[in-house]
Structures are given as C-alpha cells and as structure tokens.
Write an enzyme that holds these catalytic residues in place. Structure first.
Site: not given
Length: 228
Positions: A59, A133, A207
């Site tokens: 991840e 991001d 999440t």
C-alpha cells in the site's frame, strides 16, 4: 551512494504526537521498519516476515492506516508492506495494528519509489494507491505519484495477473490516472460497467478520505487495473 531526494511530498509530520502514539513510534516501529538494502541491491521481501507469507501486497501512502489494518486483519496469510512518509499517519496505523494484534505488516517510512526500486521483479500480488494527494495546481502535477516512471516501477514489481487498485475524489486526477494507465502497455482496466468504478468491492473498506469526500459532495472513483 545516496538515494535521490524526491519532490513529491508535502508535510512529513503534523502536530506533536500524544505520549501514547510517540511510544508506539519509539517502541513498535523499529521492529516493523523495512530497512532498504544498499542502492543497487534488492530486498528479500519474504524474509521480512516470520513465517514467510503466501503473497506480498503493497500500500502506497496509507494515510491513517485504516485500509492497511483492515486488509491485514482480513488476510492474515498475506504479507503487507505499507509505505508512508507522514509520521502521524504511521503512528495511527501502529495503534490500529497493535489493537488487532496483526503481525503481517511491515512499514517503509519513506518514499514508496525507493522501496519499489528495491523490490525484486514480479514480487507483488497486489498494490494500492488510495486517495493520494492530487496536487491540483498545474505547476504541481509533476508531483503526482501516478506518472509513467512510477508506473514502470509498479509494473516491474507486480507479477502478471496482479491487481493495482487506485481511488481518488479529484476529477482531474481521476482523468490523469486513467490516461496514464491507459497508455501504459503493462496494465489493462478491469471495469466492464460504470458500477465497477463507482462502487467499492466488498473487500475494499471505507477510509476517512472517502468519508471526507462524500461529506463534501465529491464522488470518489475506485479503479482496478490488472498487470498483463
């Protein structure tokens, strides 16, 4: 030789950690850290775990670690390496891993591209890049993780048939991801209908970043690509 300093990340830590989280960094993180080999040599990823896992997943940028911890608990026979440069996120992930007593996670506290450069070819069975991001300003687009060079690294580390999962709530970055991956010869998109990218699969937990996106009225996309 010193590894190249990457121009990709924003903050490396946030507000000062609470005493309990700092203790996790001091006491638990050293046992889970992935020590990269000298430049030019390869890591033995299976050797990071005892016992050796049946498969290795990665991840990239796990944030607060909710997805990382969920996957670790749901797949105890899988070895998972989480790469995260933000110290506060590492601390939060360590807390979750300790609470659920997961022992199948190792952490690279640094740039994921350095880790990818150290992985043997075809060593990964799955990789995740969830809500990275978006670097929305055009002059910052070059900082996005999804670039031809990073996809080359991922393609080399993923075995044939392995899955790459991506998510974003930024429309421009979603289009960017699709364009970059569509042009890359090593990946094929698995979507057959709109529902395949509008809804998460059952083994893909929510999440905090998805929650924030939905609360702000932004619809995330969930992309799944297969390594040819």
């Amino acid at each position: 030789m010193t590894r190249t300093k990457r121009d990709l990340h924003g903050r490396r830590r946030g507000r000062p950690l609470r005493t309990s989280l700092q203790r996790l960094i001091d006491e638990q993180l050293p046992d889970l850290l992935v020590a990269l080999p000298p430049e030019g040599r390869l890591l033995d990823p299976a050797g990071l775990f005892d016992p050796a896992p049946g498969e290795l997943w990665l991840e990239i940028g796990f944030g607060g670690g909710e997805h990382l911890a969920w996957q670790a608990a749901a797949n105890p026979a899988i070895g998972i390496i989480g790469a995260e440069i933000y110290l506060n996120g590492v601390a939060t992930a360590l807390r979750a891993l300790k609470q659920q007593a997961s022992s199948n996670v190792r952490i690279h506290h640094g740039d994921a591209r350095d880790l990818l450069d150290s992985l043997p070819a075809a060593s990964l069975g799955r990789a995740f890049l969830l809500f990275p991001d978006p670097w929305p300003k055009a002059r910052h687009n070059k900082r996005r993780f999804v670039q031809p060079e990073s996809l080359d690294r991922l393609a080399a580390a993923l075995r044939p048939g392995a899955e790459l999962r991506l998510a974003t709530d930024d429309r421009d970055y979603a289009a960017w991801m699709l364009a970059c991956l569509d042009r890359h010869a090593a990946f094929s998109w698995t979507a057959g209908a709109a529902a395949d990218w509008r809804r998460r699969p059952a083994d893909w937990p929510e999440t905090r970043y998805e929650q924030k996106a939905l609360a702000a009225g932004r619809q995330p996309v969930f992309l799944r690509w297969r390594r040819r």
